[in-house]
Design an enzyme around this catalytic site. Structure first.
Site, PDB file in Angstrom:
ATOM      1  N   ASP A 254       0.867  -1.180   0.000  1.00 25.51           N
ATOM      2  CA  ASP A 254       0.000   0.000   0.000  1.00 25.51           C
ATOM      3  C   ASP A 254       0.904   1.230   0.000  1.00 25.51           C
ATOM      4  O   ASP A 254       1.335   1.683   1.062  1.00 25.51           O
ATOM      5  CB  ASP A 254      -0.907  -0.008   1.235  1.00 25.51           C
ATOM      6  CG  ASP A 254      -1.781   1.230   1.293  1.00 25.51           C
ATOM      7  OD1 ASP A 254      -2.244   1.677   0.227  1.00 25.51           O
ATOM      8  OD2 ASP A 254      -1.985   1.760   2.402  1.00 25.51           O
TER       9      ASP A 254
ATOM     10  N   GLU B 136      -2.276  -1.350  -4.365  1.00 23.34           N
ATOM     11  CA  GLU B 136      -3.555  -0.644  -4.413  1.00 23.34           C
ATOM     12  C   GLU B 136      -3.584   0.275  -5.624  1.00 23.34           C
ATOM     13  O   GLU B 136      -2.624   0.984  -5.897  1.00 23.34           O
ATOM     14  CB  GLU B 136      -3.772   0.157  -3.124  1.00 23.34           C
ATOM     15  CG  GLU B 136      -5.204   0.689  -3.049  1.00 23.34           C
ATOM     16  CD  GLU B 136      -5.579   1.156  -1.654  1.00 23.34           C
ATOM     17  OE1 GLU B 136      -5.694   0.309  -0.763  1.00 23.34           O
ATOM     18  OE2 GLU B 136      -5.751   2.365  -1.468  1.00 23.34           O
TER      19      GLU B 136
ATOM     20  N   ASP C 149      -1.401   1.260   8.108  1.00 22.22           N
ATOM     21  CA  ASP C 149      -0.884   1.070   6.751  1.00 22.22           C
ATOM     22  C   ASP C 149      -0.638  -0.404   6.446  1.00 22.22           C
ATOM     23  O   ASP C 149      -0.830  -0.858   5.316  1.00 22.22           O
ATOM     24  CB  ASP C 149       0.393   1.887   6.532  1.00 22.22           C
ATOM     25  CG  ASP C 149       0.128   3.380   6.655  1.00 22.22           C
ATOM     26  OD1 ASP C 149      -0.309   3.979   5.675  1.00 22.22           O
ATOM     27  OD2 ASP C 149       0.325   3.930   7.753  1.00 22.22           O
TER      28      ASP C 149
END
Lengths: 167, 167
Positions: A11, A71, A142
């Site tokens: 991410d 992502e 995260d």
């Protein structure tokens, strides 16, 4: 699509980049590692990006993933932050996915897969990831996003495998 | 700052990435190579970025630059194109600058250094680069931007050296 695979999820963020590694064996899943890479904000951009590249290549060498998931970029509110995020994202895709295929899912698809609806907030993602993967405690935010990402990819693989099986 | 150096300039773009390699020996300059890397638009983003990474690493291995120069990102008109440009830029910085320092100049600074004023158009940059480097013909536009970039860096190095000498 092989039944067993090691999946690395990334991410990317301009300050913190979450990562997660899981092993999938048919219906079983094993969490191998997860965490957050922090980029020094005071160094020049080129140094920060090189450091992220190095850290992600180390992760790749350590865990040898078969598939990488990143992502899909949301479109940031302004062009300046989109550019900064883009830089990190480009480095993440190339460094983590150097020797395996890269898959992308939107934040909305990830939330829908993990929490059940696309507008879920970050706290809900953290809790669902903790529950679904039987983690002893809530992961950092995260890292939770990266764990949600690999879960989403795992569901998507299972669905694809079932479709294949039905043919 | 050494008097002799090989400089690699990169002008990253979402479709075309210009590059230029020059050798600087004191007051002399020798153009080693320049050209344009074209990314296949029909492949997924991750494949395009990996290809750019590979091409730039090959360039780096072939020419072993001592310093790399990348155009400072202008802020694009919209967030979508800023993100795309950012991805290419991040990959370019890390791949080309893997083993040497990376310098950045704004497009305005480059035009000012090469043409004489910051609002010069692309055609003027092409012509000035051709003249200043005694090229037999006008270089392709993206390569010209990279050549302008290495020239700008060369002028900046000379200026720094003169300042050092004056102390």
């Amino acid at each position: 699509m092989p039944e067993s695979v090691r999946i690395l999820g990334i991410d990317p963020g301009s300050r913190f980049t979450g990562y997660a590694v899981i092993d999938v064996f048919g219906a079983d899943v094993n969490v191998v590692a997860y965490g957050v890479l922090k980029l020094p904000q005071k160094k020049p951009v080129s140094e920060r990006l090189k450091q992220l590249d190095m850290l992600l290549r180390q992760l790749g060498e350590e865990h040898c993933p078969g598939e990488v998931v990143v992502e899909e970029a949301f479109v940031a509110v302004n062009a300046r932050s989109a550019l900064v995020l883009g830089q990190v994202r480009g480095v993440a895709i190339v460094a983590a996915g150097a020797s395996c295929p890269v898959f992308e899912y939107s934040a909305r698809a990830v939330k829908k897969a993990v929490v059940g609806y696309g507008q879920a907030d970050k706290g809900q993602v953290v809790q669902m990831v903790k529950t679904l993967l039987h983690l002893p405690e809530a992961p950092p935010q995260d890292a939770a996003e990266a764990l949600a990402l690999v879960l989403c990819h795992m569901y998507s693989r299972r669905f694809a495998a079932r479709l294949e099986g039905a043919r």
